[in-house]
Design a protein around this motif. Structure first.
Motif, PDB file in Angstrom:
ATOM      1  N   ASN A  44      40.082   5.087  50.549  1.00 52.67           N
ATOM      2  CA  ASN A  44      40.734   6.383  50.390  1.00 52.67           C
ATOM      3  C   ASN A  44      40.243   7.465  51.347  1.00 52.67           C
ATOM      4  N   SER A  45      41.034   8.509  51.398  1.00 48.27           N
ATOM      5  CA  SER A  45      40.631   9.768  52.020  1.00 48.27           C
ATOM      6  C   SER A  45      39.569  10.446  51.162  1.00 48.27           C
ATOM      7  N   ILE A  46      38.814  11.327  51.775  1.00 46.10           N
ATOM      8  CA  ILE A  46      37.896  12.181  51.031  1.00 46.10           C
ATOM      9  C   ILE A  46      38.695  13.011  50.022  1.00 46.10           C
ATOM     10  N   ALA A  47      38.099  13.279  48.875  1.00 44.06           N
ATOM     11  CA  ALA A  47      38.679  14.118  47.821  1.00 44.06           C
ATOM     12  C   ALA A  47      39.935  13.516  47.194  1.00 44.06           C
ATOM     13  N   THR A  48      40.046  12.184  47.255  1.00 43.22           N
ATOM     14  CA  THR A  48      41.110  11.473  46.547  1.00 43.22           C
ATOM     15  C   THR A  48      40.471  10.311  45.790  1.00 43.22           C
ATOM     16  N   ASP A  49      41.303   9.539  45.096  1.00 47.15           N
ATOM     17  CA  ASP A  49      40.812   8.327  44.459  1.00 47.15           C
ATOM     18  C   ASP A  49      41.798   7.201  44.724  1.00 47.15           C
ATOM     19  N   LEU A  50      41.607   6.067  44.071  1.00 45.06           N
ATOM     20  CA  LEU A  50      42.440   4.898  44.373  1.00 45.06           C
ATOM     21  C   LEU A  50      43.920   5.124  44.066  1.00 45.06           C
ATOM     22  N   GLU A  51      44.247   6.148  43.295  1.00 46.32           N
ATOM     23  CA  GLU A  51      45.641   6.412  42.963  1.00 46.32           C
ATOM     24  C   GLU A  51      46.436   6.957  44.148  1.00 46.32           C
ATOM     25  N   MET A  52      45.763   7.333  45.227  1.00 43.56           N
ATOM     26  CA  MET A  52      46.500   7.803  46.401  1.00 43.56           C
ATOM     27  C   MET A  52      47.379   6.706  46.998  1.00 43.56           C
ATOM     28  N   TRP A  53      47.115   5.443  46.629  1.00 47.96           N
ATOM     29  CA  TRP A  53      47.881   4.312  47.143  1.00 47.96           C
ATOM     30  C   TRP A  53      48.945   3.826  46.154  1.00 47.96           C
ATOM     31  N   ASP A  54      49.184   4.541  45.069  1.00 45.75           N
ATOM     32  CA  ASP A  54      50.088   4.053  44.022  1.00 45.75           C
ATOM     33  C   ASP A  54      51.460   3.651  44.564  1.00 45.75           C
ATOM     34  N   ARG A  55      52.005   4.435  45.463  1.00 48.28           N
ATOM     35  CA  ARG A  55      53.350   4.159  45.958  1.00 48.28           C
ATOM     36  C   ARG A  55      53.388   2.943  46.879  1.00 48.28           C
ATOM     37  N   GLN A  56      52.270   2.567  47.466  1.00 47.63           N
ATOM     38  CA  GLN A  56      52.235   1.437  48.388  1.00 47.63           C
ATOM     39  C   GLN A  56      51.898   0.111  47.694  1.00 47.63           C
ATOM     40  N   VAL A  57      51.180   0.170  46.592  1.00 48.33           N
ATOM     41  CA  VAL A  57      50.652  -1.053  45.988  1.00 48.33           C
ATOM     42  C   VAL A  57      51.728  -2.049  45.566  1.00 48.33           C
ATOM     43  N   PRO A  58      52.831  -1.643  44.911  1.00 42.76           N
ATOM     44  CA  PRO A  58      53.816  -2.656  44.506  1.00 42.76           C
ATOM     45  C   PRO A  58      54.317  -3.514  45.662  1.00 42.76           C
ATOM     46  N   GLU A  59      54.618  -2.899  46.805  1.00 38.97           N
ATOM     47  CA  GLU A  59      55.099  -3.675  47.949  1.00 38.97           C
ATOM     48  C   GLU A  59      53.979  -4.492  48.578  1.00 38.97           C
ATOM     49  N   LEU A  60      52.794  -3.899  48.701  1.00 36.00           N
ATOM     50  CA  LEU A  60      51.670  -4.641  49.275  1.00 36.00           C
ATOM     51  C   LEU A  60      51.299  -5.841  48.414  1.00 36.00           C
ATOM     52  N   ALA A  61      51.402  -5.691  47.093  1.00 37.27           N
ATOM     53  CA  ALA A  61      51.011  -6.760  46.181  1.00 37.27           C
ATOM     54  C   ALA A  61      51.970  -7.947  46.226  1.00 37.27           C
ATOM     55  N   GLU A  62      53.128  -7.796  46.879  1.00 34.59           N
ATOM     56  CA  GLU A  62      54.019  -8.942  47.077  1.00 34.59           C
ATOM     57  C   GLU A  62      53.425  -9.918  48.093  1.00 34.59           C
ATOM     58  N   HIS A  63      52.511  -9.424  48.929  1.00 35.59           N
ATOM     59  CA  HIS A  63      51.961 -10.246  50.008  1.00 35.59           C
ATOM     60  C   HIS A  63      50.450 -10.443  49.910  1.00 35.59           C
ATOM     61  N   PHE A  64      49.767  -9.533  49.203  1.00 33.67           N
ATOM     62  CA  PHE A  64      48.308  -9.526  49.226  1.00 33.67           C
ATOM     63  C   PHE A  64      47.722  -9.378  47.825  1.00 33.67           C
ATOM     64  N   ARG A  65      46.480  -9.743  47.718  1.00 33.37           N
ATOM     65  CA  ARG A  65      45.653  -9.437  46.557  1.00 33.37           C
ATOM     66  C   ARG A  65      45.047  -8.083  46.868  1.00 33.37           C
ATOM     67  N   VAL A  66      45.582  -7.010  46.317  1.00 38.06           N
ATOM     68  CA  VAL A  66      45.226  -5.645  46.723  1.00 38.06           C
ATOM     69  C   VAL A  66      44.022  -5.168  45.919  1.00 38.06           C
ATOM     70  N   LEU A  67      42.948  -4.861  46.618  1.00 43.91           N
ATOM     71  CA  LEU A  67      41.701  -4.375  46.021  1.00 43.91           C
ATOM     72  C   LEU A  67      41.495  -2.939  46.476  1.00 43.91           C
ATOM     73  N   ARG A  68      41.551  -2.002  45.551  1.00 43.73           N
ATOM     74  CA  ARG A  68      41.303  -0.595  45.873  1.00 43.73           C
ATOM     75  C   ARG A  68      40.208  -0.073  44.960  1.00 43.73           C
ATOM     76  N   TYR A  69      39.527   0.966  45.391  1.00 44.60           N
ATOM     77  CA  TYR A  69      38.348   1.429  44.677  1.00 44.60           C
ATOM     78  C   TYR A  69      38.175   2.928  44.843  1.00 44.60           C
ATOM     79  N   ASP A  70      37.447   3.530  43.926  1.00 45.73           N
ATOM     80  CA  ASP A  70      37.035   4.927  44.054  1.00 45.73           C
ATOM     81  C   ASP A  70      35.704   4.960  44.797  1.00 45.73           C
ATOM     82  N   MET A  71      35.658   5.638  45.929  1.00 47.16           N
ATOM     83  CA  MET A  71      34.382   5.782  46.629  1.00 47.16           C
ATOM     84  C   MET A  71      33.361   6.473  45.727  1.00 47.16           C
ATOM     85  N   ARG A  72      32.086   6.197  45.972  1.00 50.06           N
ATOM     86  CA  ARG A  72      31.061   6.968  45.266  1.00 50.06           C
ATOM     87  C   ARG A  72      31.332   8.457  45.482  1.00 50.06           C
TER      88      ARG A  72
END
Length: 276
Positions: A44-72
């Motif tokens: 992620n970008s600074i000052a965001t969390d893993l939800e910043m990718w919500d709109r991309q995950v459904p399409e990405l998950a058709e091809h990949f095992r998508v692992l996203r995380y909240d930075m410390r």
């Protein structure tokens, strides 16, 4: 249950799982997509969390095992006191991959996530298949501006002014209408961001200069830039492209959050690169 178990792909549900790093910080993460697919890490970008990718995950998950995380320092991850470092951010990713028995993965990082991706490409090339660096830079000096930003955010009464400044840098004015369904989730996350986490992350950017060492990156690399990005400018991306051997550069007429402003074009560039 598999250590790489996933959640159903549902943008409205962002249930996290947790692991603890070697230095005792709890990191929140989520996995989406079929177990047989190659792993793609989103950072992620600074000052965001893993939800910043919500709109991309459904399409990405058709091809990949998508692992996203909240930075410390962000989201539901731990918030240690003091300065963070790009090395520590990078080792958080390596320890997360180790905890899930993932030997290699693709990596897509935006902004601060792109700093982390560069560090991984330099220092852990055996763990990275393909690398995408979006709206990022190898150096964002001088240090004085970051010291001032650290002092300002720690002394502020709340996150209102900081949130407004981030949003103006991230999105064009036409997208900043009150209660925009696209921008408001980012505003909500900004206002909830812990100031110590933000200050620690500022310090990591302050202390990072990879302008020379990115020449050591061997992973196939795609760089995505925003033509109107006021933070990590297109010139930063052009310099990175010139330094990383064989890197491809795509410039879009966007500000900082290219994946939000031009989602279809962003996804086309990402998938064409990862699936080629």
């Amino acid at each position: 249950m598999s250590r790489l178990a996933s959640h159903p792909v549902n943008a409205a549900d962002n249930t996290r799982t947790f692991f603890t790093t070697g230095d005792g910080v709890r990191i929140a993460y989520r996995i989406d997509g079929p177990a047989e697919n190659p792993v793609l890490v989103l950072s992620n970008s600074i000052a965001t969390d893993l939800e910043m990718w919500d709109r991309q995950v459904p399409e990405l998950a058709e091809h990949f095992r998508v692992l996203r995380y909240d930075m410390r320092g962000h989201g539901e991850s731990g918030i240690p006191v003091g300065a963070y470092s790009i090395e520590r951010f990078g080792r958080d990713v390596l320890e997360l991959l180790d905890s899930l028995d993932v030997e290699r993965a693709h990596f897509l990082g935006l902004s601060l996530g792109g700093f982390v991706g560069q560090w991984l490409g330099i220092h852990a090339p055996e763990r990275i298949d393909r690398l995408i660096l979006s709206n990022t830079a190898s150096y964002l000096g001088p240090a004085k501006q970051w010291d001032e930003a650290i002092a300002a955010v720690l002394e502020a009464a709340d996150m209102q002014e900081t949130a407004q400044r981030f949003l103006r840098n991230w999105f064009p004015a036409r997208m900043l209408a009150p209660e925009s369904p696209i921008v408001e989730p980012f505003r909500t996350t900004l206002l909830a961001t812990d100031r110590q986490g933000l200050a620690g992350s500022y310090a990591a950017v302050r202390d990072t200069d990879m302008r020379r060492t990115i020449a050591l990156i061997t992973a196939p690399t795609l760089i995505i830039a925003g033509e109107h990005d006021p933070v990590t400018t297109a010139s930063h991306s052009e310099a990175m492209s010139a330094s990383i051997p064989g890197a491809r550069l795509v410039v879009m007429p966007a500000a900082h959050m290219t994946h939000v402003e031009f989602p279809a074009e962003f996804m086309k560039a990402v998938l064409n690169f990862l699936l080629s």
